[in-house]
Design a protein around this motif. Structure first.
Motif, PDB file in Angstrom:
ATOM      1  N   MET A   1     -23.038 -32.983   1.219  1.00 16.82           N
ATOM      2  CA  MET A   1     -22.481 -31.863   0.333  1.00 16.82           C
ATOM      3  C   MET A   1     -20.902 -32.559   0.271  1.00 16.82           C
ATOM      4  O   MET A   1     -21.042 -32.900   2.018  1.00 16.82           O
ATOM      5  CB  MET A   1     -21.918 -30.828   0.751  1.00 16.82           C
ATOM      6  N   LYS A   2     -20.630 -32.507  -0.972  1.00 14.09           N
ATOM      7  CA  LYS A   2     -19.241 -33.164  -0.815  1.00 14.09           C
ATOM      8  C   LYS A   2     -17.994 -32.986  -1.016  1.00 14.09           C
ATOM      9  O   LYS A   2     -18.020 -30.944  -0.357  1.00 14.09           O
ATOM     10  CB  LYS A   2     -19.218 -33.449  -2.224  1.00 14.09           C
ATOM     11  N   GLU A   3     -17.315 -33.759   0.877  1.00 10.60           N
ATOM     12  CA  GLU A   3     -16.498 -32.620   0.560  1.00 10.60           C
ATOM     13  C   GLU A   3     -15.445 -32.155   0.190  1.00 10.60           C
ATOM     14  O   GLU A   3     -14.844 -30.998   0.428  1.00 10.60           O
ATOM     15  CB  GLU A   3     -14.855 -33.660   1.230  1.00 10.60           C
ATOM     16  N   GLN A   4     -15.211 -31.978  -1.635  1.00  8.92           N
ATOM     17  CA  GLN A   4     -14.456 -31.478  -2.228  1.00  8.92           C
ATOM     18  C   GLN A   4     -15.359 -30.173  -2.257  1.00  8.92           C
ATOM     19  O   GLN A   4     -14.706 -28.844  -2.651  1.00  8.92           O
ATOM     20  CB  GLN A   4     -14.589 -31.993  -3.674  1.00  8.92           C
ATOM     21  N   THR A   5     -16.680 -30.265  -2.154  1.00 12.38           N
ATOM     22  CA  THR A   5     -17.601 -28.750  -2.890  1.00 12.38           C
ATOM     23  C   THR A   5     -17.005 -27.588  -1.794  1.00 12.38           C
ATOM     24  O   THR A   5     -16.901 -26.635  -1.303  1.00 12.38           O
ATOM     25  CB  THR A   5     -18.541 -29.216  -2.414  1.00 12.38           C
ATOM     26  N   ILE A   6     -17.167 -28.992  -0.302  1.00 14.15           N
ATOM     27  CA  ILE A   6     -16.762 -28.167   1.072  1.00 14.15           C
ATOM     28  C   ILE A   6     -15.808 -27.104   1.317  1.00 14.15           C
ATOM     29  O   ILE A   6     -15.493 -25.901   1.316  1.00 14.15           O
ATOM     30  CB  ILE A   6     -17.055 -28.757   1.959  1.00 14.15           C
ATOM     31  N   PHE A   7     -14.816 -28.104   0.393  1.00 16.23           N
ATOM     32  CA  PHE A   7     -13.116 -27.753   0.575  1.00 16.23           C
ATOM     33  C   PHE A   7     -13.654 -26.064  -0.189  1.00 16.23           C
ATOM     34  O   PHE A   7     -12.299 -25.003   0.114  1.00 16.23           O
ATOM     35  CB  PHE A   7     -12.427 -28.107  -0.219  1.00 16.23           C
ATOM     36  N   GLU A   8     -13.826 -26.198  -2.217  1.00 17.87           N
ATOM     37  CA  GLU A   8     -13.818 -25.899  -2.447  1.00 17.87           C
ATOM     38  C   GLU A   8     -14.395 -24.306  -1.889  1.00 17.87           C
ATOM     39  O   GLU A   8     -14.431 -22.762  -2.246  1.00 17.87           O
ATOM     40  CB  GLU A   8     -14.826 -25.650  -3.895  1.00 17.87           C
ATOM     41  N   LEU A   9     -15.675 -23.952  -1.326  1.00 26.84           N
ATOM     42  CA  LEU A   9     -16.105 -23.237  -0.307  1.00 26.84           C
ATOM     43  C   LEU A   9     -15.673 -21.990   0.488  1.00 26.84           C
ATOM     44  O   LEU A   9     -15.039 -20.848   0.372  1.00 26.84           O
ATOM     45  CB  LEU A   9     -17.842 -23.236   0.151  1.00 26.84           C
ATOM     46  N   ILE A  10     -14.755 -22.907   1.391  1.00 28.25           N
ATOM     47  CA  ILE A  10     -13.728 -22.680   2.667  1.00 28.25           C
ATOM     48  C   ILE A  10     -12.864 -21.821   1.774  1.00 28.25           C
ATOM     49  O   ILE A  10     -11.943 -20.572   1.882  1.00 28.25           O
ATOM     50  CB  ILE A  10     -12.879 -23.508   3.112  1.00 28.25           C
ATOM     51  N   HIS A  11     -12.275 -22.204   0.546  1.00 23.48           N
ATOM     52  CA  HIS A  11     -10.533 -21.967  -0.200  1.00 23.48           C
ATOM     53  C   HIS A  11     -11.152 -21.003  -0.965  1.00 23.48           C
ATOM     54  O   HIS A  11     -10.647 -19.913  -0.653  1.00 23.48           O
ATOM     55  CB  HIS A  11     -10.665 -23.073  -1.337  1.00 23.48           C
ATOM     56  N   SER A  12     -12.183 -20.545  -1.601  1.00 23.17           N
ATOM     57  CA  SER A  12     -13.527 -19.099  -2.196  1.00 23.17           C
ATOM     58  C   SER A  12     -13.625 -17.922  -1.059  1.00 23.17           C
ATOM     59  O   SER A  12     -13.110 -17.318  -0.753  1.00 23.17           O
ATOM     60  CB  SER A  12     -14.351 -19.318  -2.568  1.00 23.17           C
ATOM     61  N   MET A  13     -13.841 -18.893  -0.253  1.00 19.77           N
ATOM     62  CA  MET A  13     -14.022 -17.939   0.899  1.00 19.77           C
ATOM     63  C   MET A  13     -12.780 -16.727   1.388  1.00 19.77           C
ATOM     64  O   MET A  13     -13.037 -15.821   1.907  1.00 19.77           O
ATOM     65  CB  MET A  13     -15.096 -18.369   2.631  1.00 19.77           C
ATOM     66  N   ASP A  14     -11.739 -17.923   1.785  1.00 19.41           N
ATOM     67  CA  ASP A  14     -10.679 -17.303   1.949  1.00 19.41           C
ATOM     68  C   ASP A  14     -10.063 -16.617   0.797  1.00 19.41           C
ATOM     69  O   ASP A  14      -9.136 -15.576   1.666  1.00 19.41           O
ATOM     70  CB  ASP A  14     -10.008 -19.087   2.875  1.00 19.41           C
ATOM     71  N   GLN A  15      -9.897 -17.293  -0.449  1.00 21.11           N
ATOM     72  CA  GLN A  15      -9.351 -16.202  -0.977  1.00 21.11           C
ATOM     73  C   GLN A  15     -10.231 -14.990  -1.010  1.00 21.11           C
ATOM     74  O   GLN A  15      -9.415 -13.364  -1.476  1.00 21.11           O
ATOM     75  CB  GLN A  15      -9.476 -16.508  -2.652  1.00 21.11           C
ATOM     76  N   VAL A  16     -11.236 -14.065  -1.197  1.00 24.40           N
ATOM     77  CA  VAL A  16     -11.659 -13.247  -1.139  1.00 24.40           C
ATOM     78  C   VAL A  16     -11.557 -12.694  -0.124  1.00 24.40           C
ATOM     79  O   VAL A  16     -11.561 -11.352   0.381  1.00 24.40           O
ATOM     80  CB  VAL A  16     -13.079 -13.334  -1.088  1.00 24.40           C
ATOM     81  N   THR A  17     -11.527 -13.311   1.244  1.00 21.05           N
ATOM     82  CA  THR A  17     -10.942 -12.268   2.473  1.00 21.05           C
ATOM     83  C   THR A  17      -9.660 -11.859   2.154  1.00 21.05           C
ATOM     84  O   THR A  17      -9.676 -10.911   2.782  1.00 21.05           O
ATOM     85  CB  THR A  17     -11.427 -13.470   3.837  1.00 21.05           C
ATOM     86  N   ASN A  18      -8.277 -12.768   1.725  1.00 18.30           N
ATOM     87  CA  ASN A  18      -6.968 -12.278   2.117  1.00 18.30           C
ATOM     88  C   ASN A  18      -7.691 -11.030   0.990  1.00 18.30           C
ATOM     89  O   ASN A  18      -6.488 -10.127   0.698  1.00 18.30           O
ATOM     90  CB  ASN A  18      -6.533 -13.905   1.611  1.00 18.30           C
ATOM     91  N   ASN A  19      -7.782 -11.343  -0.348  1.00 17.18           N
ATOM     92  CA  ASN A  19      -7.455 -10.150  -1.100  1.00 17.18           C
ATOM     93  C   ASN A  19      -8.142  -8.864  -0.813  1.00 17.18           C
ATOM     94  O   ASN A  19      -7.703  -7.690  -1.441  1.00 17.18           O
ATOM     95  CB  ASN A  19      -8.096 -10.446  -3.076  1.00 17.18           C
ATOM     96  N   LEU A  20      -9.123  -9.257  -0.057  1.00 11.31           N
ATOM     97  CA  LEU A  20      -9.849  -7.749  -0.265  1.00 11.31           C
ATOM     98  C   LEU A  20      -8.983  -7.142   0.925  1.00 11.31           C
ATOM     99  O   LEU A  20      -8.678  -5.899   1.379  1.00 11.31           O
ATOM    100  CB  LEU A  20     -10.912  -8.335   0.742  1.00 11.31           C
ATOM    101  N   ILE A  21      -7.781  -8.096   2.406  1.00  2.00           N
ATOM    102  CA  ILE A  21      -7.008  -7.049   2.961  1.00  2.00           C
ATOM    103  C   ILE A  21      -5.565  -7.100   2.282  1.00  2.00           C
ATOM    104  O   ILE A  21      -5.301  -5.982   2.237  1.00  2.00           O
ATOM    105  CB  ILE A  21      -6.527  -8.525   3.357  1.00  2.00           C
ATOM    106  N   ILE A  22      -5.062  -8.109   1.190  1.00  3.90           N
ATOM    107  CA  ILE A  22      -4.981  -7.005   0.380  1.00  3.90           C
ATOM    108  C   ILE A  22      -5.006  -5.534  -0.358  1.00  3.90           C
ATOM    109  O   ILE A  22      -4.298  -4.922  -0.259  1.00  3.90           O
ATOM    110  CB  ILE A  22      -4.276  -7.679  -1.001  1.00  3.90           C
ATOM    111  N   GLN A  23      -5.921  -5.259  -0.770  1.00  2.00           N
ATOM    112  CA  GLN A  23      -6.136  -4.286  -1.219  1.00  2.00           C
ATOM    113  C   GLN A  23      -6.980  -3.119  -0.619  1.00  2.00           C
ATOM    114  O   GLN A  23      -6.529  -2.249  -0.676  1.00  2.00           O
ATOM    115  CB  GLN A  23      -7.773  -4.944  -2.102  1.00  2.00           C
ATOM    116  N   TRP A  24      -7.428  -3.784   0.748  1.00  2.00           N
ATOM    117  CA  TRP A  24      -7.163  -2.636   2.027  1.00  2.00           C
ATOM    118  C   TRP A  24      -5.313  -1.933   2.217  1.00  2.00           C
ATOM    119  O   TRP A  24      -5.432  -1.195   2.442  1.00  2.00           O
ATOM    120  CB  TRP A  24      -7.156  -2.915   3.102  1.00  2.00           C
ATOM    121  N   ASN A  25      -4.808  -2.934   2.253  1.00  2.00           N
ATOM    122  CA  ASN A  25      -3.438  -2.753   2.555  1.00  2.00           C
ATOM    123  C   ASN A  25      -2.891  -1.510   1.922  1.00  2.00           C
ATOM    124  O   ASN A  25      -1.820  -0.560   1.857  1.00  2.00           O
ATOM    125  CB  ASN A  25      -2.195  -3.209   2.780  1.00  2.00           C
TER     126      ASN A  25
END
Length: 141
Positions: A1-25
């Motif tokens: 797997m390309k490094e860029q793809t892994i970065f994009e996966l991690i970034h997307s996962m973090d965005q979902v988590t952060n947005n869920l926390i913001i919505q929950w708050n």
């Protein structure tokens, strides 16, 4: 797997988590943050605990836990208990009011996640479930 793809996966996962926390708050109107709920959840699961043990289990610094526990005690969601054998040892324990708060937080969090996952098709949910199960199996090893 390309490094860029892994970065994009991690970034997307973090965005979902952060947005869920913001919505929950935004929807949880109890003037408590997710960290307070994590501390209460730990106490509910583990019973009375020393603050240093809670901090270690949740990856928090002792000063952060002191700040969080102070608010929990002020709101009567937790109490401080002194060890009978060694009065230098102080525990934090959840109260009935704290248990009710945990139940409310979990209920609202579950509704938030349900609303999010209902946006996916059944096939997408099954595929995502398989991916999470596979990732969890690697983490547990």
């Amino acid at each position: 797997m390309k490094e860029q793809t892994i970065f994009e996966l991690i970034h997307s996962m973090d965005q979902v988590t952060n947005n869920l926390i913001i919505q929950w708050n935004k929807m949880f109107k109890e003037s408590l943050g997710i960290s307070h709920i994590l501390v209460l959840s730990h106490l509910k699961r583990s019973g009375k605990s020393r603050p240093s043990d809670i901090a270690g289990a949740l990856g928090l610094t002792p000063p952060s836990l002191t700040h969080l526990s102070e608010k929990l005690v002020q709101k009567k969601l937790a109490v401080r208990l002194i060890d009978d054998d060694d009065r230098r040892i102080i525990y934090l324990a959840i109260t009935d009011k704290g248990n009710s708060m945990i139940n409310k937080a979990h209920k609202e969090g579950k509704a938030l996640r349900r609303n999010l996952f209902e946006k996916l098709t059944e096939e997408e949910r099954q595929h995502l479930l398989g991916i999470y199960e596979k990732l969890n199996s690697y983490i547990k090893e």
